[in-house]
Write a protein that holds these residues in place. Structure first.
Motif, PDB file in Angstrom:
ATOM      1  N   ALA A   1      -1.501  -3.952   1.116  1.00  0.00           N
ATOM      2  CA  ALA A   1      -1.985  -3.773  -0.246  1.00  0.00           C
ATOM      3  C   ALA A   1      -0.806  -3.590  -1.205  1.00  0.00           C
ATOM      4  CB  ALA A   1      -2.901  -2.554  -0.314  1.00  0.00           C
ATOM      5  N   SER A   2      -0.906  -4.176  -2.391  1.00  0.00           N
ATOM      6  CA  SER A   2       0.115  -3.951  -3.404  1.00  0.00           C
ATOM      7  C   SER A   2      -0.115  -2.584  -4.028  1.00  0.00           C
ATOM      8  CB  SER A   2       0.045  -5.028  -4.479  1.00  0.00           C
ATOM      9  OG  SER A   2      -1.191  -4.944  -5.148  1.00  0.00           O
TER      10      SER A   2
ATOM     11  N   ASN B   1     -10.919   7.922  -4.846  1.00  0.00           N
ATOM     12  CA  ASN B   1     -10.885   9.201  -4.159  1.00  0.00           C
ATOM     13  C   ASN B   1     -10.453  10.339  -5.064  1.00  0.00           C
ATOM     14  OD1 ASN B   1     -11.559   8.831  -1.205  1.00  0.00           O
ATOM     15  ND2 ASN B   1     -10.151   7.150  -1.569  1.00  0.00           N
TER      16      ASN B   1
ATOM     17  N   ALA C   1      -3.699   9.746   4.875  1.00  0.00           N
ATOM     18  CA  ALA C   1      -3.366   8.730   5.870  1.00  0.00           C
ATOM     19  C   ALA C   1      -3.918   7.366   5.483  1.00  0.00           C
ATOM     20  CB  ALA C   1      -3.921   9.160   7.227  1.00  0.00           C
ATOM     21  N   TYR C   2      -5.087   7.353   4.799  1.00  0.00           N
ATOM     22  CA  TYR C   2      -5.666   6.043   4.501  1.00  0.00           C
ATOM     23  C   TYR C   2      -4.869   5.285   3.458  1.00  0.00           C
ATOM     24  CZ  TYR C   2      -8.124   8.971   1.091  1.00  0.00           C
ATOM     25  OH  TYR C   2      -8.432   9.864   0.106  1.00  0.00           O
TER      26      TYR C   2
ATOM     27  N   ARG D   1      -1.336   0.562   2.716  1.00  0.00           N
ATOM     28  CA  ARG D   1      -0.019  -0.078   2.599  1.00  0.00           C
ATOM     29  C   ARG D   1       0.264  -0.908   3.843  1.00  0.00           C
ATOM     30  NH1 ARG D   1       5.243   1.953   1.221  1.00  0.00           N
ATOM     31  NH2 ARG D   1       5.012   3.706   2.627  1.00  0.00           N
TER      32      ARG D   1
ATOM     33  N   ARG E   1      -8.165   0.537  -5.512  1.00  0.00           N
ATOM     34  CA  ARG E   1      -9.169   0.538  -4.450  1.00  0.00           C
ATOM     35  C   ARG E   1      -9.120   1.782  -3.588  1.00  0.00           C
ATOM     36  NH1 ARG E   1      -8.915  -5.827  -2.985  1.00  0.00           N
ATOM     37  NH2 ARG E   1     -10.738  -5.466  -1.698  1.00  0.00           N
ATOM     38  N   TYR E   2      -8.022   2.476  -3.598  1.00  0.00           N
ATOM     39  CA  TYR E   2      -7.921   3.628  -2.703  1.00  0.00           C
ATOM     40  C   TYR E   2      -7.696   4.941  -3.439  1.00  0.00           C
ATOM     41  CZ  TYR E   2      -7.935   0.560   1.275  1.00  0.00           C
ATOM     42  OH  TYR E   2      -8.317  -0.346   2.214  1.00  0.00           O
TER      43      TYR E   2
ATOM     44  N   ALA F   1      -8.917   9.796   9.600  1.00  0.00           N
ATOM     45  CA  ALA F   1      -8.008  10.042   8.479  1.00  0.00           C
ATOM     46  C   ALA F   1      -7.451   8.740   7.913  1.00  0.00           C
ATOM     47  CB  ALA F   1      -6.868  10.945   8.922  1.00  0.00           C
ATOM     48  N   TYR F   2      -7.416   7.710   8.744  1.00  0.00           N
ATOM     49  CA  TYR F   2      -6.799   6.470   8.304  1.00  0.00           C
ATOM     50  C   TYR F   2      -7.787   5.501   7.662  1.00  0.00           C
ATOM     51  CZ  TYR F   2      -2.234   7.625   9.981  1.00  0.00           C
ATOM     52  OH  TYR F   2      -1.012   8.207  10.120  1.00  0.00           O
TER      53      TYR F   2
ATOM     54  N   GLU G   1      -1.575   5.276   3.576  1.00  0.00           N
ATOM     55  CA  GLU G   1      -0.592   4.656   4.465  1.00  0.00           C
ATOM     56  C   GLU G   1      -1.212   3.431   5.131  1.00  0.00           C
ATOM     57  OE1 GLU G   1       0.995   7.416   7.337  1.00  0.00           O
ATOM     58  OE2 GLU G   1       1.828   5.755   8.475  1.00  0.00           O
TER      59      GLU G   1
ATOM     60  N   GLN H   1      -3.320  -2.609  -6.003  1.00  0.00           N
ATOM     61  CA  GLN H   1      -4.515  -2.596  -5.152  1.00  0.00           C
ATOM     62  C   GLN H   1      -4.721  -1.222  -4.533  1.00  0.00           C
ATOM     63  OE1 GLN H   1      -3.141  -5.882  -2.827  1.00  0.00           O
ATOM     64  NE2 GLN H   1      -4.791  -7.234  -3.505  1.00  0.00           N
TER      65      GLN H   1
ATOM     66  N   ARG I   1       5.542  -6.943   2.205  1.00  0.00           N
ATOM     67  CA  ARG I   1       4.101  -6.864   2.006  1.00  0.00           C
ATOM     68  C   ARG I   1       3.404  -8.056   2.643  1.00  0.00           C
ATOM     69  NH1 ARG I   1       3.562  -6.378  -3.542  1.00  0.00           N
ATOM     70  NH2 ARG I   1       2.314  -8.256  -3.691  1.00  0.00           N
TER      71      ARG I   1
ATOM     72  N   ASN J   1     -10.535   4.960   4.463  1.00  0.00           N
ATOM     73  CA  ASN J   1     -10.888   5.462   3.140  1.00  0.00           C
ATOM     74  C   ASN J   1     -12.322   5.993   3.168  1.00  0.00           C
ATOM     75  OD1 ASN J   1     -11.495   5.840   0.477  1.00  0.00           O
ATOM     76  ND2 ASN J   1     -10.567   3.939  -0.210  1.00  0.00           N
TER      77      ASN J   1
ATOM     78  N   LEU K   1       1.869   8.547  -8.999  1.00  0.00           N
ATOM     79  CA  LEU K   1       2.134   7.474  -8.039  1.00  0.00           C
ATOM     80  C   LEU K   1       3.621   7.188  -7.927  1.00  0.00           C
ATOM     81  CD1 LEU K   1      -0.066   6.106  -6.454  1.00  0.00           C
ATOM     82  CD2 LEU K   1       0.147   4.125  -7.932  1.00  0.00           C
ATOM     83  N   ILE K   2       4.316   7.148  -9.065  1.00  0.00           N
ATOM     84  CA  ILE K   2       5.737   6.813  -9.025  1.00  0.00           C
ATOM     85  C   ILE K   2       6.559   8.038  -8.673  1.00  0.00           C
ATOM     86  CG2 ILE K   2       7.688   5.950 -10.377  1.00  0.00           C
ATOM     87  CD1 ILE K   2       5.683   4.290 -11.950  1.00  0.00           C
TER      88      ILE K   2
END
Lengths: 340, 297
Positions: B198-199, B211, B188-189, B194, B206-207, A99-100, B191, B202, A83, A102, B122-123
């Motif tokens: 982003a952890s 959405n 895709a966003y 990450r 945030r994502y 798409a990439y 991905e 996060q 990370r 948000n 998520l998991i």
């Protein structure tokens, strides 16, 4: 030591009993400040190979071999270590920018993320650098555009935003995965020029993935041609037209349309791409190759045939020149634009 | 020749500014006028429930044997009941319980649903399977029966009712959140997030969650009236708020007993209850318009 060192990388995907052999033993190095082009058709494993560097492959992927980035053993590094690399030392640009991004957040807030995620700057500083970056990638009136949402941008503009995002933390390596495929030719040229300029200015290394030989030749120093999850030829971009040796690459160059000849039926490579559900037995190009021999039932290794020029082909290793390169060298200059 | 005024880009507000975005949301919401009316009605209800002390003309519990069964008049707008208690005051006070249970249980539902749903989504894998089987089991419960058992076990307090109502209602929310998270997770966003370092946390906050909010919010507007219904239904079977504290369900069931002689005792609480439930549906429709980006702006 090089920035990226990939040795004997194999990647397969196990999903519900279905195995896909995506990458079948690849060696690839990227020196600091070098631009490496990775060229291949769909399914040749080029995206999978480069996505393994920031280790962002799906959970179903099984990797073997070694991937080193900046001295870190990527395949065995901890999640926290990875990370720390992503977004900071490796930036990535993708094919479809809309798409990439948000859709629920402004482009400015996403642009700053690499700085904020890695605590490289506070909010004010990140915003200042974000605006600066937008200006550098050619977004006009960045202060007004900062709080826009992705859907309010055109594809080319979004690709600029994505580039700014990838580069804002000044990474050592930027991976561009078909960044111009979804753009029209004019915008494509602008984006390529921008990428190349930024790469030079920031003294980054770049891996440029594309299926477009002409684009790869324009941008790269070294080109890796991939087929069936293997590298079939590695050569300097300058040697692409004159010195290529592998039958697959010869076929690809043959099938480029040219402006300086009467329009006729384009030559093509007969046959279908490799079935990646089977493990590779022998040369992946065997079925489509016009010059294969009995040797080709075993997988050829990359053999050095010249300075920074390696080919994986038994015929070439046995000193055979597959095609006569001088015959079309002049003609091809019409379809590959000058280097940037 | 003078240049047309629109050529000066700086003069126009930027199309994505926060203010304009807010107005776009509002424009979509208010496309359905019933949604606006419903929202206004709900706001009025909540306000009157909050300000019940100031608004009510009479104490809701004080009997007045000199004024029993009075029809609506200027003194008692909604009349009085068998003990001479002012119906208007009782109705307003009963809104309190409806709101506490309606909104309170929804908060519990949302919290549990978000927590379990996003964890499962998520998991994934075994965690997902286990959590969703738990959800299935709770889903299979006759929820009202379960509420009754809980109230009987814990007691007739407002807290017990709140627990009883929220004990089973979170399963629907958990399912919605999970399906949303799974859908958004593949975008895709995510991905890209990450890729930017982003952890997991996060990425989620945030994502993924922003959405996923659309269908969740719509579900909330249908969950609140459902909770109010359950609460009223508990009163109907005698397991709700302890009398004499007024409660919509109880008012309705008492009114129903004397509907032939004193119809207003039934009509007003029932009407108010029906309108409340309807308002939430309308607001839900409005929200759906806001989040439904496919049918154009």
């Amino acid at each position: 030591m090089d920035l990226v060192e990939i040795e004997g990388l194999r990647i397969r995907f196990d999903a519900d009993g279905q195995v896909v052999y995506a990458v079948n033993g690849i060696d690839l190095t990227v020196a600091e400040g070098q631009v490496v082009g990775v060229v291949g058709e769909s399914g040749s494993g080029k995206s999978v190979t480069v996505t393994s560097i920031p280790r962002l492959l799906p959970k179903t992927a099984r990797c073997e071999g070694r991937v080193r980035f900046d001295g870190i053993d990527v395949l065995n590094a901890s999640a926290a270590q990875m990370r720390a690399i992503r977004g900071r030392s490796v930036g990535m640009i993708f094919q479809n920018p809309l798409a990439y991004l948000n859709p629920t957040r402004t482009i400015g807030s996403q642009l700053m993320e690499p700085l904020l995620f890695h605590h490289l700057a506070g909010y004010q500083e990140a915003r200042r650098r974000g605006l600066e970056m937008l200006e550098r990638v050619g977004i006009q009136n960045p202060a007004a555009r900062f709080d826009n949402y992705p859907f309010e941008f055109s594809g080319g503009m979004l690709q600029r935003v994505l580039i700014a995002t990838a580069l804002i933390a000044a990474p050592k390596l930027v991976i561009a995965d078909e960044p111009t495929t979804s753009l029209d030719v004019t915008v494509q040229a602008q984006i390529l020029r921008l990428l190349k300029t930024m790469q030079r200015d920031l003294k980054m290394s770049m891996i440029f993935v594309t299926h477009d030989l002409a684009v790869a030749a324009q941008v790269s120093d070294t080109i890796y041609v991939m087929y069936g999850g293997t590298v079939v030829e590695q050569l300097n971009a300058a040697d692409l037209i004159r010195a290529h040796r592998h039958p697959y690459l010869a076929g690809l160059l043959d099938s480029l349309p040219r402006l300086d000849r009467p329009v006729g039926r384009l030559p093509f490579i007969p046959g279908l791409p490799v079935d990646t559900r089977q493990p590779l037995a022998g040369c992946p190009f065997f079925d489509r190759c016009g010059v294969h021999t009995d040797d080709c039932h075993t997988l050829p290794a990359l053999t050095t045939v010249g300075p920074s020029h390696r080919v994986a082909c038994w015929r070439v290793a046995g000193e055979l020149v597959v095609t006569d390169p001088t015959a079309k060298a002049g003609g091809l200059s019409g379809c590959i634009p000058e280097s940037l | 020749m003078q240049a047309p005024s629109w050529t000066t880009a700086e003069a126009r507000p930027s199309p994505g500014s926060a203010r304009l975005r807010r107005s776009r949301t509002w424009r979509r919401f208010s496309k359905n006028r019933l949604s606006v009316i419903g929202l206004a009605f709900i706001v009025a209800l909540v306000l009157s429930a909050l300000l019940a002390n100031q608004l009510t003309p009479y104490p809701p519990l004080a009997p007045n044997f000199l004024a029993i069964y009075q029809p609506p008049s200027w003194q008692h707008w909604l009349g009085t009941d068998a003990l001479g208690r002012d119906m208007l005051s009782r109705v307003i006070y009963s809104l309190r319980n409806a709101c506490i249970v309606g909104f309170g249980a929804e908060v519990v539902e949302l919290t549990v649903g978000l927590l379990l749903g996003s964890t499962a989504g998520l998991i994934g894998g075994t965690v997902d399977t286990i959590l969703m089987r738990v959800v299935d089991v709770v889903y299979g419960f006759p929820s009202f029966l379960f509420s009754i058992i809980l109230v009987v076990m814990i007691g007739h307090t407002i807290l017990a009712i709140l627990i009883a109502v929220s004990a089973t209602s979170w399963v629907g929310m958990a399912r919605i959140v999970r399906s949303q998270v799974i859908q958004v997770r593949q975008s895709a966003y995510i991905e890209h997030a990450r890729q930017m370092g982003a952890s997991t946390w996060q990425t989620l906050v945030r994502y993924v969650l922003p959405n996923s909010m659309g269908p969740v919010l719509v579900a909330v507007t249908f969950g609140i009236p459902a909770n109010m219904m359950s609460e009223a239904a508990l009163s109907v079977v005698g397991l709700g708020i302890q009398p004499p504290t007024p409660d919509l369900g109880e008012l309705i069931i008492i009114g129903q007993g004397s509907v032939l002689s004193y119809p207003y005792l039934l009509i007003w609480p029932a009407l108010l209850f029906a309108l409340t439930l309807l308002s939430f549906s309308f607001v839900g429709d409005g929200l759906r318009n806001v989040f439904d980006t496919k049918s154009g702006r």
